[in-house]
Design a protein around this motif. Structure first.
Motif, PDB file in Angstrom:
ATOM      1  N   LEU A 286       0.823  -1.211   0.000  1.00  0.00           N
ATOM      2  CA  LEU A 286       0.000   0.000   0.000  1.00  0.00           C
ATOM      3  C   LEU A 286       0.862   1.267   0.000  1.00  0.00           C
ATOM      4  N   GLU A 287       1.913   1.274  -0.763  1.00  0.00           N
ATOM      5  CA  GLU A 287       2.809   2.435  -0.750  1.00  0.00           C
ATOM      6  C   GLU A 287       2.175   3.693  -1.339  1.00  0.00           C
ATOM      7  N   ARG A 288       1.077   3.531  -2.105  1.00  0.00           N
ATOM      8  CA  ARG A 288       0.333   4.679  -2.637  1.00  0.00           C
ATOM      9  C   ARG A 288      -1.051   4.755  -2.005  1.00  0.00           C
TER      10      ARG A 288
ATOM     11  N   ASP B   8       6.958  18.576   2.745  1.00  0.00           N
ATOM     12  CA  ASP B   8       6.083  18.793   3.897  1.00  0.00           C
ATOM     13  C   ASP B   8       6.019  17.507   4.724  1.00  0.00           C
ATOM     14  N   PRO B   9       6.828  17.417   5.775  1.00  0.00           N
ATOM     15  CA  PRO B   9       6.856  16.198   6.588  1.00  0.00           C
ATOM     16  C   PRO B   9       5.469  15.800   7.115  1.00  0.00           C
ATOM     17  N   GLU B  10       4.640  16.773   7.451  1.00  0.00           N
ATOM     18  CA  GLU B  10       3.305  16.452   7.967  1.00  0.00           C
ATOM     19  C   GLU B  10       2.438  15.791   6.900  1.00  0.00           C
ATOM     20  N   ALA B  11       2.608  16.187   5.646  1.00  0.00           N
ATOM     21  CA  ALA B  11       1.852  15.551   4.561  1.00  0.00           C
ATOM     22  C   ALA B  11       2.246  14.082   4.422  1.00  0.00           C
ATOM     23  N   ILE B  12       3.519  13.792   4.600  1.00  0.00           N
ATOM     24  CA  ILE B  12       3.982  12.402   4.503  1.00  0.00           C
ATOM     25  C   ILE B  12       3.472  11.597   5.694  1.00  0.00           C
ATOM     26  N   ALA B  13       3.517  12.161   6.886  1.00  0.00           N
ATOM     27  CA  ALA B  13       2.967  11.479   8.069  1.00  0.00           C
ATOM     28  C   ALA B  13       1.467  11.257   7.894  1.00  0.00           C
ATOM     29  N   TRP B  14       0.773  12.242   7.339  1.00  0.00           N
ATOM     30  CA  TRP B  14      -0.663  12.115   7.083  1.00  0.00           C
ATOM     31  C   TRP B  14      -0.939  10.966   6.120  1.00  0.00           C
ATOM     32  N   ALA B  15      -0.106  10.829   5.075  1.00  0.00           N
ATOM     33  CA  ALA B  15      -0.281   9.736   4.111  1.00  0.00           C
ATOM     34  C   ALA B  15      -0.148   8.382   4.812  1.00  0.00           C
ATOM     35  N   GLY B  16       0.828   8.259   5.702  1.00  0.00           N
ATOM     36  CA  GLY B  16       0.977   7.021   6.463  1.00  0.00           C
ATOM     37  C   GLY B  16      -0.222   6.761   7.360  1.00  0.00           C
ATOM     38  N   ARG B  17      -0.715   7.810   8.020  1.00  0.00           N
ATOM     39  CA  ARG B  17      -1.893   7.669   8.898  1.00  0.00           C
ATOM     40  C   ARG B  17      -3.138   7.268   8.116  1.00  0.00           C
ATOM     41  N   LEU B  18      -3.402   7.970   7.029  1.00  0.00           N
ATOM     42  CA  LEU B  18      -4.585   7.673   6.229  1.00  0.00           C
ATOM     43  C   LEU B  18      -4.526   6.238   5.702  1.00  0.00           C
TER      44      LEU B  18
ATOM     45  N   CYS C  10       1.878   5.914  10.082  1.00  0.00           N
ATOM     46  CA  CYS C  10       1.212   4.623   9.920  1.00  0.00           C
ATOM     47  C   CYS C  10       1.066   3.912  11.263  1.00  0.00           C
ATOM     48  N   GLN C  11       2.159   3.784  11.969  1.00  0.00           N
ATOM     49  CA  GLN C  11       2.132   3.009  13.210  1.00  0.00           C
ATOM     50  C   GLN C  11       1.363   3.726  14.319  1.00  0.00           C
ATOM     51  N   ASN C  12       1.371   5.055  14.321  1.00  0.00           N
ATOM     52  CA  ASN C  12       0.558   5.792  15.288  1.00  0.00           C
ATOM     53  C   ASN C  12      -0.936   5.604  15.035  1.00  0.00           C
TER      54      ASN C  12
END
Length: 195
Positions: free
Chosen positions: A68-70, A93-103, A155-157
């Motif tokens: 699920l890398e995308r 934007d580090p937060e955008a990348i963290a958001w992608a992992g969370r979503l 993702c892990q959070n």
């Protein structure tokens, strides 16, 4: 039985059949005591039914993994597909990348998938590489490491396991690892310094 927990057979969705054709494999795998399954394709609803049924039949926790890398929509119809990692990295934007992992984690967990085979931690160093390219966050090891960390933490959070991939140096090969054995023709010292 204990060693079977290290095995996760692939289950592949087929149009018109769903996962029904996989039933003999599922039955055999559950009898062996496998640790879970890797799921390829299907609608969100079908995967939700599949994972719930497998858990019920196993009578114990299972791992359900997917590439699920995308985003979860990469594999599962009805969920969100995100830009490739290189596109996310371009946002700076580090937060955008963290958001992608969370979503990705939240949507995956909503259908029972708890192990996400992402993010790609390779460096995109070879223009002729047929497999990494935009799946990587870029070519700079420090920037890529920062993006990978943000994605994994997001993702892990959100409650899913992340799995950084692939083997070190895969971003400098010229063979598709799905088709053959990639070889990195470089010294160990060179790999330690540049990848």
């Amino acid at each position: 039985m204990t060693f079977a927990r290290l095995i996760l057979p692939a289950l592949r969705w087929q149009s018109g059949e769903g996962f029904a054709h996989e039933e003999p494999r599922i039955e055999e795998a559950l009898a062996l005591g496998v640790g879970g399954f890797i799921i390829f394709g299907g609608s969100a609803d079908a995967v939700r039914v599949l994972t719930a049924g497998l858990l019920r039949r196993a009578g114990r926790p299972l791992l359900f993994g997917a590439d699920l890398e995308r985003g979860a929509g990469q594999q599962f119809e009805g969920l969100t597909e995100l830009p490739p990692p290189l596109g996310l990295a371009a946002l700076d934007d580090p937060e955008a990348i963290a958001w992608a992992g969370r979503l990705t984690a939240l949507e995956a967990r909503s259908i029972g998938v708890n192990w996400i085979f992402a993010p790609v931690a390779d460096l995109d160093l070879e223009a002729e590489n047929p497999i990494v390219q935009t799946r990587a966050f870029g070519a700079d090891r420090t920037a890529v490491a920062d993006c990978v960390r943000e994605w994994i933490e997001g993702c892990q959070n959100a409650g899913a396991l992340a799995c950084a991939k692939h083997f070190p140096g895969h971003g400098r090969t010229t063979t598709d690892s799905h088709q053959g054995l990639p070889v990195v023709d470089a010294s160990g010292e060179s790999l330690r310094v540049s990848t």
